[in-house]
Write an enzyme that holds these catalytic residues in place. Structure first.
Site, PDB file in Angstrom:
ATOM      1  N   ILE A   1       0.884  -0.705  -0.044  1.00  0.00           N
ATOM      2  CA  ILE A   1       0.260  -0.165  -0.623  1.00  0.00           C
ATOM      3  C   ILE A   1       0.840   1.268  -0.109  1.00  0.00           C
ATOM      4  O   ILE A   1       2.005   1.328   0.731  1.00  0.00           O
ATOM      5  CB  ILE A   1      -0.701   0.509   0.981  1.00  0.00           C
ATOM      6  CG1 ILE A   1      -1.598   1.080   1.466  1.00  0.00           C
ATOM      7  CG2 ILE A   1      -0.615  -0.040   2.833  1.00  0.00           C
ATOM      8  CD1 ILE A   1      -3.208   1.065   2.619  1.00  0.00           C
ATOM      9  N   SER A   2       0.726   1.848  -0.674  1.00  0.00           N
ATOM     10  CA  SER A   2       1.543   3.355  -0.748  1.00  0.00           C
ATOM     11  C   SER A   2       1.221   4.220   0.204  1.00  0.00           C
ATOM     12  O   SER A   2       0.395   4.185   1.016  1.00  0.00           O
ATOM     13  CB  SER A   2       1.269   4.296  -2.174  1.00  0.00           C
ATOM     14  OG  SER A   2       1.108   3.309  -3.741  1.00  0.00           O
TER      15      SER A   2
END
Ligand code: SAH
Length: 215
Positions: free
Chosen positions: A62-63
């Site tokens: 997940i960024s």
């Protein structure tokens, strides 16, 4: 007791976003509303508001919150747009984009993550305006084109021209371009038939698979 993450979320928005120059009020609002912890596996929720990417399994991440906010800000969404995201992962960025636009179509190539993203979005997304499509999005997704905005969440060696071909007019797109080790965020703006390319911040995303991506 259900843990309350709202204090952590508020602090993330203030320290990681506002102080670093994210100024679009709608983006700041969306980031303070979407429950990022709900998009992580239960054992990783403690890392939900960390200032960096987090592993979500299947070799994907997940960024970093800042990157999600920056990409959303670059798209300059007003609320009536149709947005394409390539690389849903756990669905978090799609939920943020869903809070900023009318409709989001997000394409994910890892089948297990398609299920994860759908479940996370069903649980958290009030509007139900995010569609998760299973498949290779490296050449875009013709099904709902043209798009007012495109966000690519995986890195390519060059801008895939088929994606640019699915932009409406006016429209904007963001995509990390470079090598596996490091990339720059490219911002594409189309207006009155003209396309401008701008180079933004340095970044590091997982590779975009298939299609016109890595050889
Ligand atoms: N949007 C996510 C980040 C996802 S990481 C967030 O909310 O933080 C990038 C994702 O792109 C991974 O889940 C990966 O499986 C996916 N991906 C890589 N190549 C792809 C392709 N060609 N088509 C669709 N998804 C792809």
């Amino acid at each position: 007791m259900i843990p309350d993450w709202s204090a952590e979320r508020r602090e993330m928005v203030d320290r990681q976003l506002r102080r670093r120059g994210i100024s679009d009020k709608r983006v700041l609002h969306a980031m303070s509303e979407v429950p990022r912890e709900e998009f992580l596996p239960v054992e990783a929720r403690i890392l939900a508001y960390k200032d960096g990417p987090v592993d979500i399994g299947w070799g994907q991440t997940i960024s970093q919150p800042y990157m999600t906010a920056l990409m959303a800000q670059e798209l300059e969404l007003k609320g009536n747009e149709t947005v394409l995201e390539v690389g849903a992962g756990c669905g978090y960025a799609a939920a943020v984009l869903g809070a900023l636009a009318a409709r989001v179509v997000t394409v994910e190539i890892v089948p297990e993550l398609v299920d994860v993203a759908r479940a996370n979005l069903r649980r958290t997304c009030r509007d139900g305006n995010v569609l998760v499509v299973r498949g290779d999005g490296s050449m875009g997704y013709a099904g709902s084109a043209p798009y007012d905005a495109i966000s690519v969440a995986a890195a390519a060696p060059d801008i895939p021209m088929s994606l640019v071909g699915q932009l409406g007019d006016p429209a904007r797109a963001v995509i990390p371009v470079g090598s596996r080790e490091g990339q720059e965020l490219r911002v594409i703006r189309k207006r009155a038939g003209r396309i401008d390319f701008r180079t933004g911040v340095a970044c590091r995303f997982v590779p975009l698979r298939g299609g016109e991506g890595w050889h």
